[in-house]
Write an enzyme that holds these catalytic residues in place. Structure first.
Site: not given
Ligand code: GLA
Length: 418
Positions: A35, A159, A161, A205, A254
């Site tokens: 989202t 996350s 990264s 993130d 993605y």
């Molecule tokens: C990754 C992206 C985020 C988000 C999620 C899915 O973690 O870095 O920004 O889009 O996927 O919710």
């Protein structure tokens, strides 16, 4: 777990001086998946696992960056930008340094809450009210020696990264003696990922890596970046299960999801001009244009619109202490991510289904970008030990993979530790 004193000693052995030490957390997202690049709502919680950086300034414009995990040292020149992405961890460090320094190649201005599109993406006109985040820290970075270590599992959808970008970005700004604006740092991290890694991620993130709170989760509006704390009651536990399937976020899936959402917005806004992002659209409006879009784009939009509503309802449920309702929304979120958004995989489906069937689990879903990685379950504190054991045993029996399962407490946002 990483010990900052050990990291300091390692740094001193390698670089022969005393460093400062910083850390930024990974995250688990309780609800609100895919989202954030649709200007929507998310509910992440910072992990008690972090990426750590020991760093000391240099007199020149070199960044000498050593990674414990990857057992390599790479030297970057802040004034020279060889071709990227190299598909290595160093892209994140190079990216955040270049964005903060303002020394990277020029790109178009960013759109809305977003950073600039990746080079191969369609041009998006900046929104009239878009904040100017193009070069917030221009020319402020000095060279540095850095040693990086992480206890955030890599490629598990937690996350790692953003934790790396934000820890390095914070370190570079602090070494340069600059005041640190968390929202601007988060945007810089997102921009680094778009421009130097090629993933058109949202801002969730990076925001949670900056603003994480030890009391629990955050409800974040990714359009305005406003957020509020959602403390987790003592009777609840957050359980994370790593399927041990390495996620391939960069595998273009993605970016493909994101392009589908943009196609949906284009169709919706031609009929409903107030729709600037999927956040602005309702299900009846989507139904109104269904015949004008492919079934795939329709389902992508349906996921985002329903998921956004689920996040708001989940926040209310948490505040009201209605964990059963919260759990049901998590289950629905997983179903929508599997059927409409198509970002789960067999192992994520299996592990979340096992979790859902365990006594004391309110709900379970995949967390993060998907295509592998982790599930998150909300559990009753009194049952959590049995849940951990059962989840591990049953998942291994079902898939032959030995998972990593743990109960996680909320961590704090980025900080200097010493
Ligand atoms: C990754 C992206 C985020 C988000 C999620 C899915 O973690 O870095 O920004 O889009 O996927 O919710």
């Amino acid at each position: 777990m990483i010990n900052p004193d050990d990291l300091s000693c390692d740094f001193e052995r390698t670089f022969a001086r005393t460093p400062r030490v910083y850390r930024a957390p990974g995250r688990v997202n309780l609800i609100g998946e895919h989202t954030d690049y649709n200007d929507g709502f998310v509910m992440p919680m910072a992990l008690d696992r972090s990426t750590w950086v020991a760093a000391a300034p240099r007199a020149d414009r070199a960044l000498v960056v050593a990674s414990r995990e990857y057992r390599e040292t790479i030297t970057l020149d802040l004034d020279c930008h060889p071709p990227y992405p190299t598909e290595s961890w160093i892209d994140y460090v190079r990216g955040i340094a270049a964005v903060l320094d303002g020394s990277g190649p020029e790109r178009p201005a960013p759109h809305s809450q977003d950073a600039a599109p990746a080079p191969d993406s369609p041009d998006v006109a900046p929104a009239p009210d878009s904040p100017d985040v193009a070069r917030p820290f221009q020319g402020r970075v000095t060279g540095a020696d850095m040693l990086i270590a992480s206890d955030v599992p890599i490629g598990a959808g937690l996350s790692s990264s953003a934790a790396l970008e934000i820890a390095c970005g914070y370190a570079l700004l602090d070494l340069a003696g600059m005041p640190i604006d968390f929202d601007a740092l988060a945007r810089a991290g997102q921009r680094a990922e778009h421009e130097f890694v090629g993933i058109r991620c949202g801002i969730m993130d990076q925001m949670i890596a900056c603003h994480g709170e030890t009391s629990g989760a955050l409800l974040l509006d990714t359009r305005t970046l406003q957020h509020r704390s959602l403390p987790l009651p003592a009777s609840l536990r957050v359980v994370v299960g790593n399927t041990m399937v390495h996620h391939e976020l960069a595998s273009s899936e993605y970016n493909a999801r994101r392009a589908d959402c943009e196609a949906g917005v284009q169709t919706l806004s031609s009929r409903f001009p107030h729709v600037r992002a999927l956040r602005d659209a309702s299900l009846p409006e989507l139904e109104g244009v269904r015949a004008r879009m492919s079934d795939r784009v329709y389902r992508r939009c349906r996921h985002v619109i329903t998921e956004n509503a689920r996040v708001e309802e989940a926040a209310d449920a948490l505040v009201a202490g209605d964990f059963v309702r919260f759990g049901r929304l998590m289950d629905q979120s997983h179903h929508s991510l599997r059927a409409d958004y198509e970002v789960t995989c067999a192992e994520l489906d299996t592990m979340s289904a096992i979790a859902r069937g365990l006594d004391g689990v309110y709900g379970a879903r995949m967390t993060g970008g998907g295509f592998g990685g982790c599930i998150v379950a909300l559990a009753d504190a009194s049952r959590v030990d049995a849940i951990e054991v059962e989840l591990r045993t049953r998942y291994e029996a079902a898939t032959g993979r030995r998972p990593d399962v743990w109960v996680c407490t909320a961590g704090a946002g980025v900080s200097r530790v010493k």
